[in-house]
Design an enzyme around this catalytic site. Structure first.
Site, PDB file in Angstrom:
ATOM      1  CG  LEU A 122     -55.892  13.017  11.474  1.00  0.00           C
ATOM      2  CD1 LEU A 122     -56.298  13.535  12.856  1.00  0.00           C
ATOM      3  CD2 LEU A 122     -54.534  12.344  11.542  1.00  0.00           C
ATOM      4  CG  ASP A 123     -57.286   6.196   9.882  1.00  0.00           C
ATOM      5  OD1 ASP A 123     -57.902   6.252  10.952  1.00  0.00           O
ATOM      6  OD2 ASP A 123     -56.187   5.605   9.765  1.00  0.00           O
ATOM      7  CG  PHE A 124     -64.229   6.228  10.323  1.00  0.00           C
ATOM      8  CD1 PHE A 124     -65.131   7.249  10.081  1.00  0.00           C
ATOM      9  CD2 PHE A 124     -64.653   5.162  11.095  1.00  0.00           C
ATOM     10  CE1 PHE A 124     -66.427   7.225  10.602  1.00  0.00           C
ATOM     11  CE2 PHE A 124     -65.932   5.111  11.626  1.00  0.00           C
ATOM     12  CZ  PHE A 124     -66.830   6.145  11.371  1.00  0.00           C
ATOM     13  CB  THR A 126     -56.663   8.401  13.174  1.00  0.00           C
ATOM     14  OG1 THR A 126     -56.166   7.152  12.686  1.00  0.00           O
ATOM     15  CG2 THR A 126     -55.511   9.182  13.796  1.00  0.00           C
TER      16      THR A 126
END
Length: 264
Positions: A122-124, A126
Site C-alpha cells: 500500500l503506498d505511503f 493509503t
C-alpha cells in the site's frame, strides 16, 4: 568464502544433493526471508551461502540438513504458514527500510512478531488492510493476477462524480500506455461529505498506485484511500495500527489450492 558451483556444474558429482529437497529460493521464501523473486536477487548479489559457500546461482536444491545463511546469518527453520491482518495507518511505507527516513510498516509491528513479508504493498498515504505472512511463497501466490484475488477499496474523492464515467472503466482502461484490467466502481449513497463523495472500488491486479491513477483519469481527486478487503480477508473493525492473526482453519479454507500444490 568460495562461490558455490551451480546445479549444472555439480550434476555429475553430487546428484543426491542437487535433486533432493527444494529450490533454494523456495526455501528462503518459506522461511519468511523474502519472496522467491527477491530471493533470486539476494543470490545474484552474493548474499546467500549454503554450508559456508557463497551461492552463485538459484538453480540449486537444498535439504533440511544444510546450513543456509543470508548476510552471514543462518535463516530460521521453515515454520507453519501464518498470516496476519494489519490495519496500516496512512503515513507509513510498506518496506523494511526507507532511504528518506519515513516510518515503515515493519517498525510499527509488535516486538514479538516473527519476521514477515507483506502481500503486495500500500503506498505511503493509503491506509487499511495489509496482509503480512511469514511465508514468502504464499505472498507471491496471493499477489499473482491469475489467482484472481479481488482487492476492495473505499475511496473519498473531491469533484463531480459522473456515473457514466465510472462505468467507462468497467471493461478495463489504458492510461499512459499501461493497461488496467476491468474496474468496478460504485457510488456509496448517503456518504457524501460536502464536496466529497465515497466510492467503492474493486480491482484484481493491484498495479502501482492503480486506484489513484484511475481516479485521476476520471477527473477525480483522491482525498482518502482505504483498502477494506483482500480476497476473502476483510479489514472489518480492526483498529488503525491493530494486528490480528488469521485462524489457520480460515487459511486452509481460503487457500486450499496453494496448500495442496505444496504437498505435491
Amino acid at each position: 568464502m568460495v562461490p558455490l558451483m551451480n546445479a549444472k556444474d555439480n550434476k555429475s558429482k553430487t546428484p543426491a544433493k542437487i535433486f533432493a529437497g527444494e529450490r533454494i529460493a523456495k526455501r528462503l521464501a518459506r522461511s519468511g526471508v523474502c519472496s522467491r523473486r527477491d530471493a533470486e536477487k539476494l543470490i545474484e548479489a552474493g548474499r546467500v551461502a549454503v554450508d559456508g559457500k557463497i551461492l552463485a546461482s538459484p538453480a540449486l536444491n537444498v535439504t533440511e540438513d544444510q546450513v543456509i545463511t543470508v548476510d552471514g546469518k543462518p535463516i530460521e527453520a521453515a515454520e507453519e504458514t501464518r498470516v496476519w491482518r494489519y490495519h496500516k495507518p496512512a503515513g507509513t511505507i510498506t518496506t523494511a527500510r526507507d532511504p528518506q527516513g519515513r516510518p515503515t510498516v515493519f517498525e510499527k509491528l509488535p516486538p514479538e512478531m516473527p519476521r514477515v513479508v507483506s502481500v503486495g504493498r500500500l503506498d505511503f498515504n493509503t491506509e487499511g488492510l495489509l496482509l503480512l505472512t511469514n511465508d514468502g511463497e504464499l505472498a507471491r501466490h496471493m499477489e499473482l493476477p491469475q489467482n484472481a484475488w479481488l482487492r476492495h477499496y473505499r475511496v473519498r474523492v473531491f469533484g463531480a462524480v459522473d456515473p457514466a464515467k465510472l462505468k467507462s472503466v468497467a471493461n478495463g482502461v489504458t492510461i499512459s500506455g499501461i493497461r488496467y484490467e476491468p474496474v468496478k466502481i460504485e457510488i456509496e449513497k448517503g456518504k457524501e461529505e460536502g464536496a466529497n463523495s465515497w466510492l467503492a472500488v474493486a480491482i484484481r491486479e493491484g498495479k502501482n498506485r492503480e486506484v489513484r491513477k484511475i481516479m485521476d483519469h476520471l477527473g477525480l481527486q483522491v482525498t482518502r484511500l482505504i483498502r477494506v478487503a483482500f480476497g476473502p480477508f476483510p479489514l472489518g473493525k480492526l483498529p488503525r495500527g491493530g494486528i490480528e492473526e488469521i485462524p489457520r482453519r480460515a487459511l486452509r479454507d481460503s487457500l486450499g489450492k496453494f496448500f495442496e500444490g505444496r504437498k505435491k
